[in-house]
Design an enzyme around this catalytic site. Structure first.
Site, PDB file in Angstrom:
ATOM      1  N   HIS A 187       0.661  -1.296  -0.057  1.00  0.00           N
ATOM      2  CA  HIS A 187       0.022  -0.015  -0.133  1.00  0.00           C
ATOM      3  C   HIS A 187       0.888   1.160   0.156  1.00  0.00           C
ATOM      4  CE1 HIS A 187      -3.620  -2.028   0.062  1.00  0.00           C
ATOM      5  NE2 HIS A 187      -3.417  -2.514   1.542  1.00  0.00           N
ATOM      6  N   LYS A 237     -14.248   4.663   6.963  1.00  0.00           N
ATOM      7  CA  LYS A 237     -14.741   5.473   5.721  1.00  0.00           C
ATOM      8  C   LYS A 237     -16.325   5.366   5.703  1.00  0.00           C
ATOM      9  CE  LYS A 237     -13.254   5.013   1.602  1.00  0.00           C
ATOM     10  NZ  LYS A 237     -14.143   4.953   0.488  1.00  0.00           N
TER      11      LYS A 237
END
Length: 890
Positions: free
Chosen positions: A160, A554
């Protein structure tokens, strides 16, 4: 010899704020590095550059220490007055500062760990000895040893894109780190000290002059090779050392003369070169190449290790007689390569153990070179040979060699095999459905579908070449129904037709709020699938389930995500117990608080009863990989803490503590969940929120940074947060000094509870709440309301800006109420010091970033193309520097 540099009193680029207490050794390192960086700035840009840096530094420190509004405004004005070229030079100077102060702090941490003499507030955590003593007291010797025997830790390295620095910068930083360690040696003579400082100055000069930004986006194979640096420099040697450290502590004076009590409990996984969810650059070909690179590195490491051990075993047969089994092994080796073994025998007269191990090294080399006549078929065959050597040494009375160097090599083979780290394939459930739709309709398969099928063939090829453990885990992103699991097995059958499919352990990844809630029901249907039932029978009913931290945060905000993840783990653990399943929960944590970050050992201890059970697996990514595993001493401590926490979390007493607290504070959790989610929705569901977010943070520009091979978002639009990956969501908020993803909604949740005594009781007695509050303290400590307000002004939405700033202040107020403290991180003195040491310098970079953002936001009508390019370059430089300063980016 005359020093041609200015006097050190004029060079103060790195200097601690006056009111900050710093240990003398750390202060000395900071001062030295500051002097050297100051000299580099003068040599590179003249005294004027140093003066500009010093003026900005002094103003931001005054603004921070004294909350001096005038100094803050003067700092803004100074930044505005810089030419574009000067602004870039200043940004690079402050970025160098962060790299150097990070190294100074790393060195101090090593100093503390090696001395085992922590300063006040230094949390070195539980030692393995104290952990095992506690388990013996609770479970008895046999019970404690049984828990140790079942211990598993599986860190999974991911690519990532949160490591903002390029590899050339990372290499320079590592060289400087080694020089700082050398300079710390009190035995150095005056000449060596002078030479070390001269070399340090040269390396800092290289660091400053090296372009901090990558010119091109790294490929997946670049990311694989970057990870190999950690393996080569640290992990290969660290793993036998952690097992040895634990064994020494458990065995005492008899250590090294008895069979080890510590088994090789660490197994590494990797998504680097295998995780294709949303990354079109990761193909089946790339996965095959990644496996080959990994195997090359581990086999080379094993070859060198075996050669070293073999050269050490100069044991005469008269004193250390070979066993019949060892002599038989030597005869088998001779039959494989008579000329080679004759040469080895000539070099090792009457040293049978040395001969055998040197030949083992030759066979490892042949495995790496794919010499079929000499190569090992797999790591199990190598282990058989090493255990024959070990048993022979024991029988001859040389237990120290048997359980010393030979055991270390055995631990390395057990940990890494011939594949180093298991490549774990990940793909989105939607891709599987699309591929099956084409295949079921009998149409000509698209390029995407051909690639999906080739991945399964690649898994089979890797298992044939490196062993089943090289690649058998297949993770399904956004698992929402049992068909998502069945689809993977159907695709494998399509890929192989009538042939035998490879071994597959299909792992559902539950990410969103609803998916986490539905996980037990999906798992109930999953174990009825024939392929899954067969694997359960073959693996003693082992099953792995992955939990996504970032998308749930999120989705519903950090508070609801934390509570929902706990509930999901509890429900899954209870489900597994009902079905006699040996569950491993795989935690998809990131480095930042908004992605489940924070101290992993504390997170382990706050898990629901039965959800750990001696097994812990998590993702390690970006800057976290280098922070945890880049230094051997720190890597050993990290592994010891994780092992200790995993065992303690599995004890009945810890399970009872968490279960009791969850019951006691259930009503409070419900209030917090509802209040925080409502507050979070008020922000993110507001009309125009997504484009506003892109305006007030460098979200769009972060996408331009060539951080990793993965695209920053799934689509081309920023109109919906669903299209935005969790990493730029967290990264962008941290760059704006808001860190919203880590705390938003908690203040409202705590205020809804309202009872300060109840909150403080929860902070003392409820581990999940304690961990949540402490993580938010870390997140809030890195925010700055003055700077945040200036970012938020970029969006011309006073309503949303006020919502964010009000919640920030409310969260700060109520977190302090819950901890009973007057300042954030009062209970974490070392972390508090680190944040305070950096904050004024991060402020300077934030002001430079704001200057660039203001130019870019007004660029459409007012600025020339040259001005836009200069602003964009400054912004990207500042992003790099802020990431280094904050230390956890996404």
């Amino acid at each position: 010899m005359t020093d041609t540099y200015p006097p050190t009193s004029a060079i103060t680029i790195i200097q601690a704020p006056r009111n900050l207490e710093i240990p003398d050794a750390l202060r000395s390192d900071v001062r030295l590095l500051g002097e050297l960086l100051g000299r580099v700035l003068i040599e590179t840009g003249g005294k004027d550059l140093l003066d500009d840096v010093e003026r900005l530094r002094s103003l931001t420190i005054a603004a921070y220490e004294n909350e001096d509004t005038a100094a803050f405004e003067d700092a803004e004005a100074l930044v505005t007055s810089f030419s574009p070229e000067r602004a870039e030079e200043v940004a690079r100077a402050f970025t160098c500062y962060f790299h150097l102060v990070n190294l100074a702090e790393e060195r101090h941490r090593v100093r503390v760990l090696q001395g085992r003499n922590p300063e006040p507030g230094e949390d070195v955590g539980a030692s393995f000895t104290s952990t095992m003593n506690a388990l013996v007291d609770e479970l008895g010797e046999d019970g404690a040893q049984k828990m140790l025997d079942g211990l598993e830790f599986r860190p999974v390295l991911t690519a990532h894109p949160t490591e903002a620095r390029r590899r050339a910068v990372a290499s320079s930083i590592r060289r400087i780190s080694e020089l700082i360690a050398t300079n710390d040696d009190p035995r150095l003579g005056e000449d060596v000290q002078a030479e070390t400082k001269r070399t340090l100055l040269a390396e800092i000069n290289v660091l400053f002059r090296t372009a901090p930004l990558r010119s091109t986006r790294p490929t997946p194979l670049d990311e694989v090779r970057t990870a190999m640096n950690i393996f080569d420099q640290t992990l290969f040697e660290a793993m036998p050392r952690i097992y040895r450290l634990i064994d020494d502590r458990l065995t005492g004076k008899a250590a090294g003369t008895l069979p080890p009590r510590s088994h090789s409990f660490v197994r590494f996984g990797s998504w680097i070169g295998a995780d294709r969810d949303g990354n079109p650059n990761v193909t089946a070909k790339i996965t095959r190449q990644a496996a080959a690179i990994q195997s090359e590195h581990v086999l080379l490491g094993l070859e060198h290790a075996a050669s070293r051990v073999g050269r050490m075993l100069t044991l005469d047969a008269g004193d250390t007689a070979p066993s019949p089994e060892l002599l038989q092994l030597w005869q088998r080796q001779r039959s494989l390569a008579d000329e080679l073994t004759s040469e080895i025998a000539t070099r090792s007269p009457n040293e049978p153990h040395r001969r055998v191990v040197l030949m083992i090294a030759e066979r490892i080399a042949a495995t790496r070179g794919r010499n079929a006549d000499l190569a090992y078929a797999g790591p199990d065959d190598l282990l058989d040979d090493l255990r024959t050597v070990q048993d022979s040494l024991v029988a001859a009375g040389d237990k120290r060699s048997a359980y010393g160097e030979v055991q270390g090599l055995i631990w390395q083979v057990e940990t890494f095999g011939f594949h180093l780290a298991e490549l774990e394939v990940r793909q989105h459930s939607k891709v599987h459905r699309q591929a099956l739709d084409e295949l079921d309709r009998g149409v000509q398969p698209s390029e995407m579908t051909d690639e999906v099928l080739d991945v399964f063939r690649t898994i089979g090829a890797l298992q044939s070449r490196y062993g089943v453990n090289a690649a058998r885990r297949y993770i399904i992103s956004f698992t929402q129904e049992v068909d998502d699991i069945a689809n993977v097995h159907r695709l494998a059958r399509y890929a192989f037709g009538d042939g035998e499919t490879p071994v597959l352990d299909v792992i559902p990844l539950f990410e969103t709020f609803n998916d986490l809630k539905n996980a037990p029901a999906i798992l109930e249907k999953m174990i009825e699938l024939p392929e899954v039932a067969k694997r359960l029978d073959e693996t003693d009913r082992r099953l792995e389930v992955m939990l996504g931290y970032s998308d749930s945060s999120k989705d519903v905000g950090p508070v609801s995500a934390t509570l929902t993840l706990y509930e999901a783990q509890d429900a899954i653990a209870r489900w597994a117990e009902r079905h006699s399943i040996r569950l491993t929960l795989f935690h998809g944590r990131g480095g930042a608080m908004g992605r489940g970050g924070g101290p992993a050992n504390e997170a382990v201890l706050s898990q629901p009863p039965g959800s750990v059970d001696g097994r812990f697996k998590l993702t390690e990514q970006g800057e976290v990989i280098f922070a945890q595993y880049g230094n051997p001493t720190i890597a050993l401590r990290h592994l010891e803490q994780i092992a200790s926490a995993t065992l303690l979390a599995s004890s009945p007493s810890n399970g009872e503590l968490n279960a009791s607290a969850a019951t006691t504070f259930a009503d409070m959790a419900q209030v917090m969940d509802a209040a925080s989610r409502e507050r979070f929705y008020e922000l993110v569901h507001a009309e125009g929120f997504a484009p506003w977010f892109a305006e007030v943070t460098p979200q769009e520009e972060v996408g331009l940074l060539p951080l990793g091979s993965r695209p920053a978002r799934r689509g081309l639009s920023v109109e919906s947060l669903e299209d935005l990956r969790a990493i730029p969501w967290v990264f962008s908020w941290s760059q704006a000094r808001i860190n919203l993803a880590g705390w938003f909604g908690l203040g409202t949740a705590l205020k809804a509870v309202g009872d300060r005594e109840q909150l403080q009781k929860a902070y003392r007695e409820w581990p999940l709440f304690t961990t949540m509050i402490d993580n938010v303290q870390m997140s809030l400590a890195k925010t700055d309301a003055r700077i945040a307000a200036r970012y938020l002004q970029l969006g011309n939405r006073d309503d949303l800006a006020a919502l964010v700033l009000d919640e920030m202040e409310r969260t700060r107020e109520w977190v302090l109420a819950a901890t009973g403290s007057t300042e954030l991180l009062d209970n974490r003195a070392v972390l508090q010091r680190a944040v305070r040491l950096r904050t004024p310098y991060v402020d300077a970079l934030s002001l430079l970033q704001l200057r660039a953002l203001r130019t870019l936001r007004g660029a459409a009508t007012q600025e020339t193309e040259t001005t836009i390019d200069q602003a964009r370059n400054l912004l990207l430089l500042s992003v790099n520097g802020v990431a280094a300063g904050l230390q956890n980016t996404g």
